[in-house]
Design a protein around this motif. Structure first.
Motif, PDB file in Angstrom:
ATOM      1  N   GLN A   1       1.605  13.542  -1.091  1.00 55.19           N
ATOM      2  CA  GLN A   1       2.732  13.213  -0.126  1.00 55.19           C
ATOM      3  C   GLN A   1       2.381  13.281   1.291  1.00 55.19           C
ATOM      4  OE1 GLN A   1       6.195  15.392  -1.251  1.00 55.19           O
ATOM      5  NE2 GLN A   1       7.394  13.446  -1.622  1.00 55.19           N
TER       6      GLN A   1
ATOM      7  N   LEU B   1       3.674   9.727   2.134  1.00 58.07           N
ATOM      8  CA  LEU B   1       4.728   9.085   0.990  1.00 58.07           C
ATOM      9  C   LEU B   1       6.099   9.532   1.298  1.00 58.07           C
ATOM     10  CD1 LEU B   1       2.368   9.291  -2.060  1.00 58.07           C
ATOM     11  CD2 LEU B   1       2.714   7.375  -0.390  1.00 58.07           C
TER      12      LEU B   1
ATOM     13  N   ASP C   1       9.802   9.164  -8.410  1.00 64.69           N
ATOM     14  CA  ASP C   1       9.485   7.605  -8.367  1.00 64.69           C
ATOM     15  C   ASP C   1       8.165   7.253  -8.313  1.00 64.69           C
ATOM     16  OD1 ASP C   1      12.403   7.232  -8.170  1.00 64.69           O
ATOM     17  OD2 ASP C   1      12.480   7.437  -5.999  1.00 64.69           O
ATOM     18  N   TYR C   2       7.226   8.167  -8.534  1.00 62.43           N
ATOM     19  CA  TYR C   2       5.814   7.883  -8.461  1.00 62.43           C
ATOM     20  C   TYR C   2       5.447   6.779  -9.546  1.00 62.43           C
ATOM     21  CZ  TYR C   2       0.889   8.788  -8.002  1.00 62.43           C
ATOM     22  OH  TYR C   2      -0.538   8.674  -7.963  1.00 62.43           O
TER      23      TYR C   2
ATOM     24  N   ARG D   1       5.546  -1.180 -10.180  1.00 61.92           N
ATOM     25  CA  ARG D   1       6.044  -2.225  -9.425  1.00 61.92           C
ATOM     26  C   ARG D   1       4.661  -2.880  -8.797  1.00 61.92           C
ATOM     27  NH1 ARG D   1      10.735   0.786  -8.414  1.00 61.92           N
ATOM     28  NH2 ARG D   1       9.940   1.377  -6.446  1.00 61.92           N
ATOM     29  N   THR D   2       3.962  -1.727  -8.126  1.00 67.29           N
ATOM     30  CA  THR D   2       2.700  -2.328  -7.452  1.00 67.29           C
ATOM     31  C   THR D   2       1.683  -2.941  -8.443  1.00 67.29           C
ATOM     32  OG1 THR D   2       2.875  -0.377  -6.098  1.00 67.29           O
ATOM     33  CG2 THR D   2       0.887  -1.415  -5.947  1.00 67.29           C
TER      34      THR D   2
ATOM     35  N   ILE E   1       8.437   8.879  -1.049  1.00 69.10           N
ATOM     36  CA  ILE E   1       9.099   8.922  -2.201  1.00 69.10           C
ATOM     37  C   ILE E   1       9.018  10.342  -3.174  1.00 69.10           C
ATOM     38  CG2 ILE E   1       8.832   6.468  -2.807  1.00 69.10           C
ATOM     39  CD1 ILE E   1       6.396   7.211  -4.476  1.00 69.10           C
TER      40      ILE E   1
ATOM     41  N   HIS F   1      -1.366  -9.070  -3.000  1.00 76.43           N
ATOM     42  CA  HIS F   1      -1.431  -7.676  -3.453  1.00 76.43           C
ATOM     43  C   HIS F   1      -2.679  -7.466  -4.301  1.00 76.43           C
ATOM     44  CE1 HIS F   1       2.859  -6.563  -2.597  1.00 76.43           C
ATOM     45  NE2 HIS F   1       2.968  -7.830  -2.960  1.00 76.43           N
TER      46      HIS F   1
ATOM     47  N   PRO G   1       7.371   4.722 -11.321  1.00 75.62           N
ATOM     48  CA  PRO G   1       7.840   3.345 -10.985  1.00 75.62           C
ATOM     49  C   PRO G   1       7.406   2.544  -9.925  1.00 75.62           C
ATOM     50  CG  PRO G   1       9.703   4.994 -11.665  1.00 75.62           C
ATOM     51  CD  PRO G   1       8.530   5.701 -11.517  1.00 75.62           C
ATOM     52  N   VAL G   2       6.928   3.166  -8.796  1.00 77.59           N
ATOM     53  CA  VAL G   2       6.450   2.655  -7.545  1.00 77.59           C
ATOM     54  C   VAL G   2       4.948   2.191  -8.160  1.00 77.59           C
ATOM     55  CG1 VAL G   2       5.424   3.006  -5.635  1.00 77.59           C
ATOM     56  CG2 VAL G   2       7.760   3.658  -5.694  1.00 77.59           C
TER      57      VAL G   2
ATOM     58  N   LEU H   1      -1.306   2.639  -0.947  1.00 76.23           N
ATOM     59  CA  LEU H   1      -1.401   3.721  -1.604  1.00 76.23           C
ATOM     60  C   LEU H   1      -2.818   4.043  -2.273  1.00 76.23           C
ATOM     61  CD1 LEU H   1       0.606   5.897  -3.074  1.00 76.23           C
ATOM     62  CD2 LEU H   1       0.610   4.444  -5.213  1.00 76.23           C
TER      63      LEU H   1
END
Length: 201
Positions: free
Chosen positions: A103, A108, A114-115, A121-122, A110, A133, A117-118, A161
Motif C-alpha cells: 500500500q 494504494l 478489496d485487493y 476487475r483489472t 484500497i 488495459h 476484487p480490484v 498496479l
C-alpha cells in the motif's frame, strides 16, 4: 464454481468437479474466487535493466485464492500457470503486513479486503479491452517475476498496479502438473462417452 462447470447428467457433481476440489492450490485452506485465462505480454529482464523491446503475447491461467472470509481475510494468493509450458508456475502470496508495505510503496488507497476484487476487475478489463488495459508479465533473475498492469490513456500508459511473483518450488510444480493431467484425462473421458445407439425391436 468459478469455471462454470456443468454437473453430470445424473445431477450430482461430475468427476471433474471432484478433481477440482483436490486441486493442490487448496491444500492450505484457500478457496478459488477467480479462475480465467488472461493474455499478457511476457518479457524477460536481464539484471536490473528495464526489459527492452516488445515481448511475446501468451495466455496464462490466473487463479485468485482467498484464505479466510471477506470479514476476516487472513491472506491472498495468486497463481499464474501456462498450458503451453507445464513448468511455468509462479505464485504471489500476501498477508496483512505485506499488504501494508505494498500500500505504502504503490500509494494504494484500497484496504486489503478489496485487493482481490480490484485484481479480478483489472484482469477482466485486460480480457475485455486489451487495447486499453495491458498486463505485462516480466520474468526476472533468480526465479522472480512481476506482473504490471497498465491503462492506455491514448497519450500515455499509466501503471495501475504491480504484483511481485516468485517461481514455485519443484514439489508445487509437480503436484500442479499431476493434477492438471488427471483433470485433462477425466475431461477427455467424459467427452468420449457416447450414448448407446437406439435398437428397434
Amino acid at each position: 464454481g468459478t469455471n462454470g462447470m456443468q454437473d453430470s447428467v445424473a445431477g450430482g457433481p461430475s468427476y471433474v468437479d471432484v478433481l477440482d476440489e483436490l486441486d493442490p492450490c487448496l491444500s492450505e485452506g484457500h478457496r478459488v474466487i477467480y479462475d480465467r485465462e488472461v493474455q499478457f505480454e511476457i518479457r524477460v529482464q536481464q539484471g536490473d535493466e528495464p526489459p527492452e523491446g516488445a515481448g511475446t503475447f501468451e495466455s496464462l491461467r490466473v487463479k485468485l485464492l482467498q484464505l479466510g472470509d471477506d470479514e476476516d481475510l487472513v491472506g491472498v494468493r495468486i497463481e499464474c500457470t501456462s498450458e503451453n509450458d507445464l513448468y511455468f508456475h509462479y505464485t504471489h502470496t500476501m498477508d496483512e503486513a505485506g499488504f501494508l508495505g505494498m500500500q505504502e510503496e504503490q500509494q494504494l488507497t484500497i484496504p486489503m479486503c478489496d485487493y482481490l476484487p480490484v485484481l479480478a476487475r483489472t484482469l477482466n478489463a485486460c480480457i475485455a479491452s486489451p487495447e486499453l488495459h495491458l498486463g505485462l508479465f516480466v520474468l526476472r533473475s533468480a526465479g522472480r517475476a512481476r506482473l504490471d498492469f497498465y491503462q492506455n490513456l491514448q497519450y500515455k500508459f499509466i501503471e495501475l498496479l504491480s504484483v511481485a511473483f516468485v517461481e514455485s518450488d519443484e514439489e508445487t510444480v509437480r503436484r500442479s502438473i499431476t493434477h492438471r493431467y488427471q483433470r485433462l484425462k477425466s475431461r477427455l473421458a467424459i467427452t468420449q462417452v457416447r450414448p448407446a445407439p437406439l435398437t428397434l425391436t
